[in-house]
Design a protein around this motif. Structure first.
Motif, PDB file in Angstrom:
ATOM      1  N   ILE A   9       0.824  -1.221   0.000  1.00  0.00           N
ATOM      2  CA  ILE A   9       0.000   0.000   0.000  1.00  0.00           C
ATOM      3  C   ILE A   9       0.855   1.267   0.000  1.00  0.00           C
ATOM      4  N   LYS A  10       2.132   1.078  -0.374  1.00  0.00           N
ATOM      5  CA  LYS A  10       3.009   2.225  -0.667  1.00  0.00           C
ATOM      6  C   LYS A  10       2.981   3.220   0.497  1.00  0.00           C
ATOM      7  N   MET A  11       2.801   4.520   0.190  1.00  0.00           N
ATOM      8  CA  MET A  11       2.772   5.512   1.271  1.00  0.00           C
ATOM      9  C   MET A  11       1.382   6.155   1.329  1.00  0.00           C
ATOM     10  N   GLY A  93      12.861  -4.261  -5.536  1.00  0.00           N
ATOM     11  CA  GLY A  93      12.906  -3.932  -6.961  1.00  0.00           C
ATOM     12  C   GLY A  93      11.617  -3.407  -7.543  1.00  0.00           C
ATOM     13  N   HIS A  94      10.714  -2.888  -6.694  1.00  0.00           N
ATOM     14  CA  HIS A  94       9.479  -2.321  -7.252  1.00  0.00           C
ATOM     15  C   HIS A  94       9.827  -1.175  -8.209  1.00  0.00           C
ATOM     16  N   HIS A  95       9.015  -1.032  -9.238  1.00  0.00           N
ATOM     17  CA  HIS A  95       9.217   0.008 -10.251  1.00  0.00           C
ATOM     18  C   HIS A  95       9.423   1.394  -9.630  1.00  0.00           C
ATOM     19  N   GLU A  96       8.641   1.722  -8.589  1.00  0.00           N
ATOM     20  CA  GLU A  96       8.771   3.067  -8.007  1.00  0.00           C
ATOM     21  C   GLU A  96      10.112   3.248  -7.284  1.00  0.00           C
ATOM     22  N   ARG A  97      10.664   2.173  -6.757  1.00  0.00           N
ATOM     23  CA  ARG A  97      12.001   2.243  -6.147  1.00  0.00           C
ATOM     24  C   ARG A  97      13.040   2.521  -7.242  1.00  0.00           C
ATOM     25  N   TYR A 164       5.417 -10.273 -11.390  1.00  0.00           N
ATOM     26  CA  TYR A 164       5.518  -9.698 -12.731  1.00  0.00           C
ATOM     27  C   TYR A 164       4.610  -8.474 -12.756  1.00  0.00           C
ATOM     28  N   GLU A 165       5.229  -7.293 -12.884  1.00  0.00           N
ATOM     29  CA  GLU A 165       4.474  -6.044 -12.859  1.00  0.00           C
ATOM     30  C   GLU A 165       4.918  -5.168 -14.018  1.00  0.00           C
ATOM     31  N   PRO A 166       4.262  -5.282 -15.180  1.00  0.00           N
ATOM     32  CA  PRO A 166       4.661  -4.397 -16.275  1.00  0.00           C
ATOM     33  C   PRO A 166       4.506  -2.939 -15.834  1.00  0.00           C
ATOM     34  N   TRP A 168       4.030  -0.205 -17.296  1.00  0.00           N
ATOM     35  CA  TRP A 168       2.969   0.589 -17.921  1.00  0.00           C
ATOM     36  C   TRP A 168       1.595   0.266 -17.332  1.00  0.00           C
ATOM     37  N   ALA A 169       1.518  -0.801 -16.538  1.00  0.00           N
ATOM     38  CA  ALA A 169       0.219  -1.183 -15.965  1.00  0.00           C
ATOM     39  C   ALA A 169       0.104  -0.798 -14.493  1.00  0.00           C
ATOM     40  N   ILE A 170       1.149  -0.149 -13.949  1.00  0.00           N
ATOM     41  CA  ILE A 170       1.097   0.232 -12.531  1.00  0.00           C
ATOM     42  C   ILE A 170       0.442   1.606 -12.380  1.00  0.00           C
ATOM     43  N   GLY A 171      -0.535   1.695 -11.504  1.00  0.00           N
ATOM     44  CA  GLY A 171      -1.143   2.997 -11.179  1.00  0.00           C
ATOM     45  C   GLY A 171      -2.010   3.565 -12.284  1.00  0.00           C
ATOM     46  N   VAL A 172      -2.514   2.727 -13.163  1.00  0.00           N
ATOM     47  CA  VAL A 172      -3.376   3.210 -14.258  1.00  0.00           C
ATOM     48  C   VAL A 172      -4.790   2.655 -14.074  1.00  0.00           C
ATOM     49  N   GLY A 209       1.063  -8.246 -10.895  1.00  0.00           N
ATOM     50  CA  GLY A 209       0.673  -6.978 -10.275  1.00  0.00           C
ATOM     51  C   GLY A 209       0.575  -5.863 -11.297  1.00  0.00           C
ATOM     52  N   GLY A 210      -0.230  -4.843 -10.983  1.00  0.00           N
ATOM     53  CA  GLY A 210      -0.393  -3.680 -11.859  1.00  0.00           C
ATOM     54  C   GLY A 210      -1.873  -3.437 -12.098  1.00  0.00           C
ATOM     55  N   SER A 211      -2.454  -2.502 -11.296  1.00  0.00           N
ATOM     56  CA  SER A 211      -3.847  -2.070 -11.452  1.00  0.00           C
ATOM     57  C   SER A 211      -4.863  -3.207 -11.368  1.00  0.00           C
ATOM     58  N   VAL A 212      -4.551  -4.205 -10.557  1.00  0.00           N
ATOM     59  CA  VAL A 212      -5.498  -5.320 -10.387  1.00  0.00           C
ATOM     60  C   VAL A 212      -6.720  -4.830  -9.611  1.00  0.00           C
ATOM     61  N   LYS A 213      -7.900  -5.172 -10.117  1.00  0.00           N
ATOM     62  CA  LYS A 213      -9.142  -4.900  -9.400  1.00  0.00           C
ATOM     63  C   LYS A 213      -9.835  -6.236  -9.148  1.00  0.00           C
ATOM     64  N   LEU A 229      -1.665 -12.707  -6.996  1.00  0.00           N
ATOM     65  CA  LEU A 229      -1.785 -11.326  -7.483  1.00  0.00           C
ATOM     66  C   LEU A 229      -1.114 -10.385  -6.486  1.00  0.00           C
ATOM     67  N   PHE A 230      -0.662  -9.255  -7.023  1.00  0.00           N
ATOM     68  CA  PHE A 230      -0.063  -8.231  -6.172  1.00  0.00           C
ATOM     69  C   PHE A 230      -0.868  -6.955  -6.408  1.00  0.00           C
ATOM     70  N   ILE A 231      -1.496  -6.470  -5.366  1.00  0.00           N
ATOM     71  CA  ILE A 231      -2.519  -5.432  -5.533  1.00  0.00           C
ATOM     72  C   ILE A 231      -2.084  -4.149  -4.833  1.00  0.00           C
ATOM     73  N   GLY A 232      -2.342  -3.022  -5.473  1.00  0.00           N
ATOM     74  CA  GLY A 232      -2.029  -1.733  -4.855  1.00  0.00           C
ATOM     75  C   GLY A 232      -3.302  -1.084  -4.338  1.00  0.00           C
ATOM     76  N   ARG A 233      -3.760  -0.050  -5.079  1.00  0.00           N
ATOM     77  CA  ARG A 233      -4.880   0.772  -4.603  1.00  0.00           C
ATOM     78  C   ARG A 233      -6.125  -0.019  -4.238  1.00  0.00           C
ATOM     79  N   ALA A 234      -6.415  -1.062  -5.025  1.00  0.00           N
ATOM     80  CA  ALA A 234      -7.672  -1.781  -4.798  1.00  0.00           C
ATOM     81  C   ALA A 234      -7.699  -2.493  -3.442  1.00  0.00           C
TER      82      ALA A 234
HETATM   83  P1  PGA Z   1      -1.656  -0.517  -8.375  1.00  0.00           P
HETATM   84  O1  PGA Z   1      -0.247  -0.849  -7.721  1.00  0.00           O
HETATM   85  O2  PGA Z   1      -2.504  -1.758  -8.186  1.00  0.00           O
HETATM   86  O3  PGA Z   1      -2.172   0.643  -7.596  1.00  0.00           O
HETATM   87  O4  PGA Z   1      -1.406  -0.244  -9.815  1.00  0.00           O
HETATM   88  C1  PGA Z   1       0.355  -2.060  -8.027  1.00  0.00           C
HETATM   89  C2  PGA Z   1       1.788  -2.085  -7.611  1.00  0.00           C
HETATM   90  O5  PGA Z   1       2.484  -1.066  -7.716  1.00  0.00           O
HETATM   91  O6  PGA Z   1       2.269  -3.141  -7.172  1.00  0.00           O
END
Ligand code: PGA
Length: 278
Positions: A9-11, A93-97, A164-166, A168-172, A209-213, A229-234
């Motif tokens: 859940i990041k910050m 190794g998360h993309h944001e790091r 596996y978190e492409p 381009w699919a993170i945070g969209v 992972g990447g914008s999974v709902k 699955l690896f889930i962020g905002r949802a």
């Molecule tokens: P997101 O985050 O589901 O909000 O896109 C996923 C992640 O960064 O692992």
């Protein structure tokens, strides 16, 4: 194989909010032997948050660790301290790091070694940028696995998870199409078998992972080499996350009964076919 549903859940949450979120997770996530949950809350909430988790299939993890376990590294978090606190996972190794904190395959590989050395489980993120989305995504994932994990080919498979978190699919708005995720996770599986051998290479869990709902979960989990699955905002909504764990447990049961898709709840309308995004 037991599925793994993780969330970073990041910050997004403050300290007290994080503790409330962890308590709600412990209340909502079903306790099952078919699916594990790994929660990566903000770092400072781990110390007291640990006492809020009692279900045996829920684990906690840190969103980052240092590539050394001790020494003159001002401001860093030692993987040994996590171990001392009883926090089992490190996400690396998360993309944001990489994007905001200049991490590279080289530094991430060092962090993986340090975390494994300290007895942690590592959740290792890989995935291509938008420019490789339509061509070269599988090769990119394979190369990243080689760079990050080849130096630890003797690591026990239960201590490794690949996310596996492409990028381009993170945070969209939408997750990657399941077919794209399937192809890349198949390629990752091939590389893991090459590095760790057929038995161990097949035991390492690969998660998408990447914008999974919630509505993406069943389609993704039907893919053979997507083991979670690896889930962020949802996952800020703990009930949502808990439902994904339920879906994973249903899929694990279907796998045990000979494979195929888990039976969806009868009330659910079939989804309209999505346009291919090529
Ligand atoms: P997101 O985050 O589901 O909000 O896109 C996923 C992640 O960064 O692992």
């Amino acid at each position: 194989m037991r599925y793994l549903i993780g969330t970073n859940i990041k910050m997004y949450l403050g300290y007290r909010e994080s503790l409330r979120w962890l308590a709600d997770m412990n209340r909502d996530v079903p306790e099952t032997d078919l699916a594990d949950a790994a929660l990566f809350p903000p770092m400072l909430s781990l110390v007291n948050g640990r006492d809020l988790i009692s279900k045996r299939n829920i684990s906690l993890g840190a969103q980052n660790v240092c590539w050394s376990h001790e020494g003159p590294y001002t401001g860093e978090i030692s993987p040994l301290v996590l171990r001392e606190l009883g926090i089992p996972y490190a996400e690396l190794g998360h993309h944001e790091r990489r994007l905001y904190f200049n991490e590279t395959d080289r530094t991430v590989a060092k962090k993986i070694s340090a975390a494994l050395f300290c007895g942690l489980k590592t959740l290792v993120c890989v995935g291509e940028d938008a420019d490789r989305r339509d061509s070269g995504a599988e090769e990119f994932a394979r190369d990243q696995i080689q760079a990050l994990l080849a130096g630890n080919s003797d690591a026990p498979p239960e201590r490794l998870v690949v996310a596996y978190e492409p990028r381009w699919a993170i945070g969209v708005a939408e997750a990657a199409p399941p077919e794209h995720a399937r192809r890349c996770c198949d390629a990752i599986r091939g590389k893991l078998v090459e590095i760790f051998g057929p038995e161990n290479g097949r035991e390492i869990r690969i998660i998408y992972g990447g914008s999974v709902k919630l509505e993406d979960a069943a389609d993704m989990l039907e893919q053979k080499n997507i083991n979670g699955l690896f889930i962020g905002r949802a996952a800020l909504d703990t009930k949502n996350f808990a439902k994904v764990v339920e879906i994973a447990a249903r899929q694990a049961e279907a796998d045990q009964n000979g494979g195929g898709a888990a039976r969806r709840p009868a009330s659910k309308k079939p989804r309209a076919a999505k346009k291919p995004r090529l």
